[in-house]
Scaffold this active site. Structure first.
Site, PDB file in Angstrom:
ATOM      1  N   LYS A 248     -79.280 -23.193 -33.859  1.00  0.00           N
ATOM      2  CA  LYS A 248     -79.029 -22.666 -35.210  1.00  0.00           C
ATOM      3  C   LYS A 248     -77.815 -23.341 -35.845  1.00  0.00           C
ATOM      4  CE  LYS A 248     -76.507 -18.762 -36.013  1.00  0.00           C
ATOM      5  NZ  LYS A 248     -75.532 -18.829 -37.103  1.00  0.00           N
ATOM      6  N   ASN A 249     -76.705 -23.384 -35.115  1.00  0.00           N
ATOM      7  CA  ASN A 249     -75.477 -23.857 -35.760  1.00  0.00           C
ATOM      8  C   ASN A 249     -75.463 -25.372 -35.973  1.00  0.00           C
ATOM      9  OD1 ASN A 249     -74.612 -21.284 -36.137  1.00  0.00           O
ATOM     10  ND2 ASN A 249     -73.263 -21.240 -34.344  1.00  0.00           N
TER      11      ASN A 249
ATOM     12  N   CYS B  16     -71.649 -13.031 -40.697  1.00  0.00           N
ATOM     13  CA  CYS B  16     -71.237 -11.889 -39.867  1.00  0.00           C
ATOM     14  C   CYS B  16     -69.804 -11.486 -40.202  1.00  0.00           C
ATOM     15  CB  CYS B  16     -71.312 -12.270 -38.389  1.00  0.00           C
ATOM     16  SG  CYS B  16     -72.968 -12.670 -37.829  1.00  0.00           S
TER      17      CYS B  16
ATOM     18  N   ARG C  89     -62.244 -14.184 -42.560  1.00  0.00           N
ATOM     19  CA  ARG C  89     -62.848 -15.487 -42.257  1.00  0.00           C
ATOM     20  C   ARG C  89     -62.403 -16.470 -43.337  1.00  0.00           C
ATOM     21  NH1 ARG C  89     -68.958 -15.064 -39.959  1.00  0.00           N
ATOM     22  NH2 ARG C  89     -68.430 -17.189 -39.350  1.00  0.00           N
TER      23      ARG C  89
ATOM     24  N   ASP D 142     -69.560 -16.793 -29.281  1.00  0.00           N
ATOM     25  CA  ASP D 142     -70.896 -16.313 -29.668  1.00  0.00           C
ATOM     26  C   ASP D 142     -71.689 -15.762 -28.488  1.00  0.00           C
ATOM     27  OD1 ASP D 142     -70.274 -16.995 -32.243  1.00  0.00           O
ATOM     28  OD2 ASP D 142     -71.292 -18.932 -32.189  1.00  0.00           O
TER      29      ASP D 142
ATOM     30  N   ARG E  21     -81.828 -13.728 -38.015  1.00  0.00           N
ATOM     31  CA  ARG E  21     -81.076 -14.880 -38.521  1.00  0.00           C
ATOM     32  C   ARG E  21     -80.988 -15.994 -37.480  1.00  0.00           C
ATOM     33  NH1 ARG E  21     -75.447 -13.722 -39.626  1.00  0.00           N
ATOM     34  NH2 ARG E  21     -75.565 -15.970 -39.739  1.00  0.00           N
TER      35      ARG E  21
HETATM   36  N1  EPU Z   1     -60.210 -20.378 -39.475  1.00  0.00           N
HETATM   37  C1  EPU Z   1     -59.109 -20.417 -40.319  1.00  0.00           C
HETATM   38  N2  EPU Z   1     -59.218 -21.142 -41.468  1.00  0.00           N
HETATM   39  C2  EPU Z   1     -60.343 -21.829 -41.803  1.00  0.00           C
HETATM   40  C3  EPU Z   1     -61.460 -21.774 -40.948  1.00  0.00           C
HETATM   41  C4  EPU Z   1     -61.368 -21.043 -39.773  1.00  0.00           C
HETATM   42  O1  EPU Z   1     -58.088 -19.811 -40.050  1.00  0.00           O
HETATM   43  O2  EPU Z   1     -60.355 -22.477 -42.873  1.00  0.00           O
HETATM   44  C5  EPU Z   1     -60.129 -19.600 -38.225  1.00  0.00           C
HETATM   45  C6  EPU Z   1     -61.127 -18.437 -38.203  1.00  0.00           C
HETATM   46  O3  EPU Z   1     -60.605 -17.292 -38.841  1.00  0.00           O
HETATM   47  C7  EPU Z   1     -61.355 -18.258 -36.726  1.00  0.00           C
HETATM   48  C8  EPU Z   1     -61.236 -19.677 -36.167  1.00  0.00           C
HETATM   49  O4  EPU Z   1     -60.546 -20.437 -37.152  1.00  0.00           O
HETATM   50  O5  EPU Z   1     -60.362 -17.465 -36.174  1.00  0.00           O
HETATM   51  C9  EPU Z   1     -62.542 -20.386 -35.857  1.00  0.00           C
HETATM   52  O6  EPU Z   1     -63.408 -20.358 -36.988  1.00  0.00           O
HETATM   53  P1  EPU Z   1     -64.488 -21.501 -37.254  1.00  0.00           P
HETATM   54  O7  EPU Z   1     -64.195 -22.114 -38.571  1.00  0.00           O
HETATM   55  O8  EPU Z   1     -64.592 -22.391 -36.064  1.00  0.00           O
HETATM   56  O9  EPU Z   1     -65.835 -20.650 -37.390  1.00  0.00           O
HETATM   57  P2  EPU Z   1     -67.031 -20.901 -38.370  1.00  0.00           P
HETATM   58  O10 EPU Z   1     -67.222 -22.362 -38.568  1.00  0.00           O
HETATM   59  O11 EPU Z   1     -66.929 -20.025 -39.557  1.00  0.00           O
HETATM   60  C10 EPU Z   1     -68.813 -21.210 -36.498  1.00  0.00           C
HETATM   61  C11 EPU Z   1     -70.124 -20.569 -36.130  1.00  0.00           C
HETATM   62  C12 EPU Z   1     -69.878 -19.175 -35.601  1.00  0.00           C
HETATM   63  C13 EPU Z   1     -68.927 -19.250 -34.399  1.00  0.00           C
HETATM   64  C14 EPU Z   1     -67.637 -20.016 -34.765  1.00  0.00           C
HETATM   65  C15 EPU Z   1     -66.741 -20.270 -33.577  1.00  0.00           C
HETATM   66  C16 EPU Z   1     -71.663 -21.585 -37.671  1.00  0.00           C
HETATM   67  C17 EPU Z   1     -72.523 -21.454 -38.868  1.00  0.00           C
HETATM   68  N3  EPU Z   1     -70.971 -20.521 -37.321  1.00  0.00           N
HETATM   69  O12 EPU Z   1     -68.252 -20.377 -37.493  1.00  0.00           O
HETATM   70  O13 EPU Z   1     -71.135 -18.730 -35.138  1.00  0.00           O
HETATM   71  O14 EPU Z   1     -68.555 -17.949 -33.988  1.00  0.00           O
HETATM   72  O15 EPU Z   1     -67.986 -21.294 -35.337  1.00  0.00           O
HETATM   73  O16 EPU Z   1     -67.402 -20.997 -32.595  1.00  0.00           O
HETATM   74  O17 EPU Z   1     -71.623 -22.625 -37.030  1.00  0.00           O
HETATM   75  C18 EPU Z   1     -72.821 -17.195 -34.648  1.00  0.00           C
HETATM   76  O18 EPU Z   1     -73.594 -18.149 -34.448  1.00  0.00           O
HETATM   77  O19 EPU Z   1     -73.098 -16.015 -34.320  1.00  0.00           O
HETATM   78  C19 EPU Z   1     -71.539 -17.430 -35.272  1.00  0.00           C
HETATM   79  C20 EPU Z   1     -70.828 -16.477 -35.823  1.00  0.00           C
END
Ligand code: EPU
Length: 418
Positions: A22-23, A117, A122, A305, A397
């Site tokens: 998915k990701n 989620c 975030r 995850d 999803r």
């Molecule tokens: N963060 C910041 N600033 C930013 C971006 C992130 O402080 O600009 C912080 C977040 O608050 C968090 C950490 O950095 O504490 C990691 O966030 P990340 O950006 O890596 O997460 P994401 O890209 O929003 C993806 C996956 C999530 C998964 C996370 C961590 C996708 C679409 N989503 O989210 O997947 O939990 O990486 O591995 O790729 C899921 O599949 O269930 C899911 C939630």
């Protein structure tokens, strides 16, 4: 309202085949916006997040065709707008990848703040910082992030936190930006590497994906081609957890065992049997499992995850285990649902102390988010009796054909409209 009804208490046995990640696919579909030509993407999971992102790019003018449920063909030669639909974008987090992709394609983007989620805050500050380092001007109002990428060019970005989303977004913006981009403290997740491989196979010049320094030389255009998505390591870990939680023995097929290293290491520490083959793993319980301590971390650490799934598994293990959330501020909301089934779990800030050993009871619970939903399914599979799970839109999803896959492992599960 649709519900899953599970008559649990039976060990899962047999084989299950893992779908595309998915990701990875939710990043690769937006990346197609950078390609003038036709892209055929294979091993696409049949999940609602894919439907949502396809609707978003079709709204922008992409021609989208689905010759079968696991293949999409997309032609973005002609697009008509850089403004993303608000309602479509609210359905998922990955809509934010349209920022980087549209900035690269149109030199401007208007993308609604993303949904997804709820794990507490975030933020997207690292995405915006990355775009700014590449010469973009960013502005957020209550609904939209507006990006003026008229001066888009390569630049140096040092991320303050390791962020999958920011790494991917900057990669998308940098691929067609003149000059060299260097990202430091980049995320190393397999889906970051899969996106880089996709873009390189279409003509991009990205080096270092999978390490914490990624270097990109901008190219003038990308051309179409065929690409196959990697297997979903989180779906694999979810089925591995379910097999172990039910005391079963099964082969998980179509995986890249290397991507599962942190997961298999923890299962082996618990005393589970994990046998690796070229593209499959066998997991089984042959002796009582032992309690462990786990902390979630960015890749190659134990994935956040899979945190809810391993918590349910640990409720079956006699003794005290601790699970520490190292990525998100707040990812334990689902524990209130598990408590309804008799779980003895004490949440102390970012740490959950699981007092395991007493079998969960069946009951009625909700999927509070995607992975929480998966953990409710595992709870239903191990509790003896009938468990009903609602709010299935979260599970839909990210888990392809979950009822059929679990039935293939011998589970008594059906989806009803109640
Ligand atoms: N963060 C910041 N600033 C930013 C971006 C992130 O402080 O600009 C912080 C977040 O608050 C968090 C950490 O950095 O504490 C990691 O966030 P990340 O950006 O890596 O997460 P994401 O890209 O929003 C993806 C996956 C999530 C998964 C996370 C961590 C996708 C679409 N989503 O989210 O997947 O939990 O990486 O591995 O790729 C899921 O599949 O269930 C899911 C939630």
């Amino acid at each position: 309202m649709d519900k899953l009804v599970i008559n649990g208490g039976k060990p899962l046995k047999g084989e299950v085949t893992i779908s595309g990640a998915k990701n990875a696919v939710v990043a690769i579909i937006p990346a197609v916006l950078l390609v003038k030509g036709k892209c055929r993407i294979e091993n696409v999971p049949d999940i609602s997040d894919v439907d949502s992102i396809l609707k978003m790019i079709a709204y922008l003018g992409a021609k989208v065709d689905k010759p079968d449920c696991n293949t999409v063909e997309i032609d973005c030669t002609n697009l008509n707008t850089h403004i993303v639909d608000k309602e479509l974008a609210a359905k998922m987090r990955a809509s934010y990848y349209l920022m980087g992709a549209l900035a690269g394609r149109f030199r401007k983007a208007a993308v609604p703040l993303p949904g997804g989620c709820n794990f507490g805050l975030r933020p997207i500050d690292q995405h915006l910082k990355g775009f700014n380092s590449l010469g973009c001007i960013t502005e957020c109002d209550d609904v939209y992030v507006n990006i003026d990428a008229g001066n888009l060019r390569g630049g140096n970005v040092f991320f303050d936190v390791v962020s999958v989303g920011a790494t991917i977004n900057v990669m998308l913006a940098a691929v067609l930006a003149p000059g060299k981009t260097v990202m430091e403290n980049a995320a190393k997740e397999p889906h970051v590497v899969d996106l880089a491989n996709f873009l390189n196979s279409m003509g991009a010049n990205i080096k270092g994906a999978g390490t914490d320094i990624i270097k990109i030389e901008g190219v003038s255009s990308l051309s179409g081609g065929t690409y196959s998505i990697i297997p979903d390591q989180i779906e694999a870990g979810t089925y591995m957890s379910a097999v172990l939680a039910t005391g079963g023995d099964a082969i998980i097929k179509n995986v890249i065992p290397k991507h599962l290293d942190a997961i298999t290491a923890k299962f082996m520490e618990m005393g589970a049997v994990v046998e690796e083959f070229d593209d499959s793993v066998r997991v089984a319980v042959e002796a009582p499992l032992k309690p462990i301590n786990v902390k979630t971390l960015p890749y190659p650490g134990f994935p956040t995850d899979l945190q809810p799934q391993i918590v349910v598994l640990l409720t079956t293990v006699s003794g005290q285990s601790t699970v520490t959330e190292g990525v998100w501020d707040s990812r334990f909301q689902y524990i209130a649902e598990l408590t309804k089934l008799g779980a003895d779990i004490d949440v102390q800030g970012k740490r959950a102390v699981v007092n395991g050993g007493a079998l969960l009871s069946p009951g009625e619970v909700e999927a509070t988010d995607l992975r929480a939903g998966a953990s409710m399914v595992i709870a239903g599979l191990l509790a003896k009796g009938t468990t009903k799970i609602s709010q299935l839109r979260h599970i839909d999803r990210g888990y392809e054909h979950i009822v059929d896959k679990l039935r293939g492992l011998g589970a008594d599960i059906e989806r009803i409209d109640e």
